[in-house]
Every structure is written in C-alpha cells, then in structure tokens.
Design an enzyme around this catalytic site. Structure first.
Site, short mmCIF file in Angstrom:
data_model
loop_
_atom_site.label_atom_id
_atom_site.label_comp_id
_atom_site.label_asym_id
_atom_site.label_seq_id
_atom_site.Cartn_x
_atom_site.Cartn_y
_atom_site.Cartn_z
N HIS A 161 -3.21 18.21 -1.19
CA HIS A 161 -4.05 17.55 -2.21
C HIS A 161 -5.19 18.37 -2.68
O HIS A 161 -5.91 19.58 -2.25
CB HIS A 161 -4.52 16.82 -1.28
CG HIS A 161 -5.13 14.67 -1.58
ND1 HIS A 161 -6.34 15.44 -2.13
CD2 HIS A 161 -4.83 14.57 -2.56
CE1 HIS A 161 -7.18 14.13 -3.14
NE2 HIS A 161 -5.57 13.46 -2.86
N ASP A 238 -5.80 18.31 7.28
CA ASP A 238 -6.13 17.08 6.44
C ASP A 238 -5.20 15.81 6.96
O ASP A 238 -4.03 16.15 6.43
CB ASP A 238 -5.30 17.64 5.20
CG ASP A 238 -5.60 16.22 4.65
OD1 ASP A 238 -5.64 15.04 4.95
OD2 ASP A 238 -5.57 16.02 2.89
N GLN A 241 -2.35 11.33 5.63
CA GLN A 241 -1.19 10.82 5.48
C GLN A 241 -0.61 10.70 6.73
O GLN A 241 0.97 10.07 6.87
CB GLN A 241 -0.09 11.83 4.36
CG GLN A 241 -1.08 11.77 3.11
CD GLN A 241 -0.93 10.43 2.82
OE1 GLN A 241 0.30 8.90 2.58
NE2 GLN A 241 -1.82 9.77 1.17
N1 PLP Z 1 -5.51 14.51 1.10
C1 PLP Z 1 -4.36 13.35 1.20
C2 PLP Z 1 -3.13 14.71 1.66
C3 PLP Z 1 -4.55 12.96 0.57
O1 PLP Z 1 -3.30 12.02 0.50
C4 PLP Z 1 -5.44 11.82 0.37
C5 PLP Z 1 -5.87 10.37 -0.74
O2 PLP Z 1 -5.04 10.68 -1.50
C6 PLP Z 1 -7.17 12.89 -0.02
C7 PLP Z 1 -6.46 13.95 0.89
C8 PLP Z 1 -8.41 11.80 0.44
O3 PLP Z 1 -8.82 10.97 0.71
P1 PLP Z 1 -10.22 9.86 0.52
O4 PLP Z 1 -9.08 9.05 -0.86
O5 PLP Z 1 -10.77 9.68 2.50
O6 PLP Z 1 -10.75 10.79 -0.05
#
Ligand code: PLP
Length: 444
Positions: A161, A238, A241
């Site tokens: 992401h 991260d 998900q």
């Molecule tokens: N990383 C992944 C894999 C995501 O799916 C998302 C949100 O869609 C994020 C990071 C961003 O997260 P946040 O909404 O807490 O900023």
C-alpha cells in the site's frame, strides 16, 4: 465438564487465542498435549444483526457492503461505547485527577491493554496512534531517518500500500538510501527466492504487508522475518489487512515492528497502533513533540517520557480508543479463528459464483488468500462497474487501491475490489453475482 472448564477459562483469560497460547506453553513445559475444545457454532445471522448500517437500503435496494478492506463496519457495541464515552465519561486523559479524567484514562489505557493481548505483545511496547499510516511514518522518521546512510537499502514488495512505500521514499531521499523491490509470481505471491536474494548486507530494513489489500495474498511473514533476522535486517509488518481477519500472534512472527489500524477491525476511524521491540522504542527519539510525551520541560531542554507515551504527544482520540477496546472485545468474543473460518467459507462460495461470470479477470490467486477479490470485466471500466453496482445497492471499491506499483505490474490503471467480512452472507454473494451479471450486460 469441557464446557464448564471453558467457562472458567473464559472468565480468567480474554480470548481463545490467549488460552491456546497458555496451553501451548504448558504443553511445551510438561510434554503433555493440551488443546482448546472447538467453539460452539456461532449464529452468524445474530452477529450480522449487531451491525445497524447493514439494515439500510441504497437506491431502494438492500445494502450489500463488500468494501471491508477499505473500512470495516461497526457493531452496536462499538457505537454504544463511543456514544457512552461522550455522554458519561468525556474528559482528557492523564491530565485530571477527577473521576471523569480517571475514567477517560482507564478507557484509553484499557484499549492498549486489550489490543496488546489481542496481538500477543506487551502493552508497554504498544504505541497508540491514528492508524497504520501514522505508525509507519513513526518508524520511518524516528527509527530509520537517524540510522540510514548513503548506500543503505530498504526492501519493499510489489504489493505494498502507498502507506508502506511513500514514507520510505521520503526517508530514502533524505538519507541517500535506496529502495529495492521484491517481485511476485503469477499467482500474486512473493517470489521468496528472489526476495531473499535481495537481502544483502546493505539492507537495513525489510517492510512488507502481512496481507495484500488488493490480492488477498497472506505472506509467510514468520518465515520471512526469520530469514531477515538471520541476516541482521530489521522487519516492519503492515498488519492493516491481517488484524481484522487472522488470529494473530505478533510475538511469534518475530518482526521488529507491527502496525495495525482500528477502523478495519470493526473499530472507529483514527485509531491504531504500532508495536515495536523494546530495544527500538528505547532508542527511538520522539517523532512529534508536545504535551503528554514528557517528564519535564525546561527552556534549557526537555526530558521525555519513557515507553510508548514518548510517541503519543497531544490529546489522543480517546472516544475512538474506547470504541477500539470494545471492537477488540467483540472480535475476541467471536474468536479470530472462527472469523477466519467464516470468511474462508464465504470466499469459497464467492470464487465458485464468480467462476460463472463471463469475461471476468481475477487478480491474485494465492492459496489460502484472504477474502479480498480484485477483478475486471472485459470491456468495462472499473469505475463504471462500481458506479452501476452502487445503483444495485452494492458497495465495492474501484481504483488503484493505493497500490499504484501493483497496478503497473498488471498493466491496468484500476480494478474493482470486493472485500468480504464475517458479517456478510452467502445470500449477499448470490445477489452480488446477479447484480454483476446485470451491469456486465449493460456495459457490453
Ligand atoms: N496498509 C494497508 C495494507 C491498507 O490496506 C491500508 C488502508 O487501506 C493502509 C495501510 C492505511 O491504513 P490507515 O487507514 O490506517 O492509514
């Protein structure tokens, strides 16, 4: 008898995962095998009834919410907790000795304790923050920026992401470090041999997603972290998900940093956390300065608070964290293993039903993937499909899903993405496929 034992265990421990972990520790000490009995069947229709938004109509049709990878829906328990916080307990944390101040602090700190248990980490290593984006930036600015030097490298993967790409680019620009990218195989899995070949001595950090928000691929993070650790490379996972869908044991993964976001875990927006190994937290300078993160401030200099609070400057989203505590309770009561099994059953039906749709191209077919399905239909633009589906009451996401490099890999500007959660139903899947076939014909 087994039920009685379970009731007693439940009253002492927060979740089946915690009990399983305890039993596995006892098993390894004593050599006697101990397991938790399977849960009684869950009434998923009753679970769904906990989500008020799922009863509404959109364009005169029952809402089919297939956008949980974007943000999860919230059960009554979470909504009521946030409401109750503002109605009965509203005060600032840690600044007041009065009753409301104490209650607000308990709600905030209670969320830290619950989330730590949910992730199986120590609560004094868990920084509460606004979500994964903040958590990753915290590591980028506080851990990586002071450490990285020209010639150092950060390894990312093709399926990240933007929240796990852009902060590293900003840090790389300022330090002279370079970014290397691990590529995917034809099923949308990481090519592990090629990934490990990238882990050369100049690599200081490997940052990757646990579960892809586009492909649904579940990365073997435990094995990957072990390989990185062997080579002295720090790892950031991260978990945006993963936390809503998998029974997590972050301690067992063996990473250095793990980031989660509350709004995808049936909790409020603007809540999340970064878990960091104690040695890193102790060495990291503050990222944002202000109130609450200090021991003493003098004009000559400031002594910072210890532990996670050093990174929690300013008034946090207290009501949101009260709600996140309720969300963690809600997920734990259902049991993450049950949620995972439910979502896998939904995904199986979804895949089978999609197989009947002509001209459909699915992106990502990794075995064991999460219930996220990205797709395109020949001759139709993703946004047109999503717009027409909305008229049928169906909410899916269309676009690049904050994953431009992945779109570049597939040579498409956008895809549609249907993402399911435990509160969805088999009937919704059938209705979705009927709606998809209808709009497909309109666009043909
Ligand atoms: N990383 C992944 C894999 C995501 O799916 C998302 C949100 O869609 C994020 C990071 C961003 O997260 P946040 O909404 O807490 O900023």
């Amino acid at each position: 008898m087994a039920d009685r034992r379970w009731e007693i265990a439940k009253s002492c421990f927060p979740s089946r995962l915690a009990i399983s972990q305890l039993l596995s520790a006892i098993s390894s000490l004593t050599g006697i095998t101990m397991t938790v009995a399977p849960s009684p069947a869950i009434d998923w229709a009753a679970v769904r009834a906990d989500f008020p938004v799922l009863t509404r109509e959109v364009h005169g049709k029952p809402l089919i919410y297939f956008d949980s990878a974007n943000t999860g829906q919230k059960p009554d328990a979470v909504i009521a907790t946030v409401d109750d916080f503002y109605r009965r307990h509203n005060a600032n944390v840690s600044r007041a000795v009065h009753t409301l101040g104490t209650e607000a602090t308990e709600a905030y700190e209670g969320a830290r304790t619950k989330l730590a248990r949910f992730l199986n980490v120590r609560s004094d290593e868990l920084v509460l923050c606004s979500g994964t984006t903040f958590a990753i930036n915290l590591v980028a600015y506080s851990w990586a920026l002071p450490r990285l030097q020209p010639g150092d490298a950060i390894v990312l993967t093709r399926m990240e992401h933007h929240a796990n790409i852009v902060p590293w680019q900003l840090v790389a620009q300022r330090t002279g470090a370079v970014i290397k990218v691990a590529e995917l195989d034809e099923l949308g899995r990481l090519d592990l041999d090629r990934l490990y070949a990238l882990l050369t001595p100049e690599v200081k950090l490997l940052a990757l997603t646990h579960v892809s928000n586009v492909l649904g691929t579940v990365n073997p993070v435990r094995e990957i972290c072990r390989e990185a650790r062997k080579r002295g490379i720090a790892t950031l996972i991260d978990g945006s998900q993963a936390a809503p869908h998998l029974a997590l044991d972050v301690a067992a993964i063996g990473c250095d940093f793990y980031a989660v976001t509350g709004h995808k875990m049936s909790g409020p927006t603007g809540t999340g956390a970064l878990w960091a190994r104690r040695e890193h937290l102790e060495a990291m300078p503050p990222f944002i300065g202000g109130g609450e993160m200090i021991k003493e401030v003098r004009f000559e200099g400031t002594v910072f608070a210890d532990g996670p609070r050093r990174f929690e400057a300013g008034t946090p989203n207290i009501a949101g964290f009260a709600g996140l505590g309720a969300a963690v309770d809600y997920l734990s009561a259902l049991g993450m293993a049950n949620i995972e099994a439910r979502e896998q059953a939904l995904l199986q039906r979804f895949n089978a039903a999609l197989g009947e749709v002509p001209g459909l191209r699915i992106f990502g077919a990794a075995p064991g993937k999460a219930a996220v399905v990205s797709f395109l239909i020949e001759g139709a633009h993703a946004h047109d499909l999503a717009t027409l589906l909305d008229l049928e009451g169906v909410a899916i996401r269309s676009g690049h899903h904050c994953a431009h490099p992945l779109m570049q890999h597939f040579g498409v500007p956008a895809t549609c993405r249907a993402s399911l959660a435990y509160y969805n139903t088999f009937e919704e899947i059938d209705a979705f496929v009927a709606a998809l076939n209808k709009v497909r014909k309109l666009l043909a």
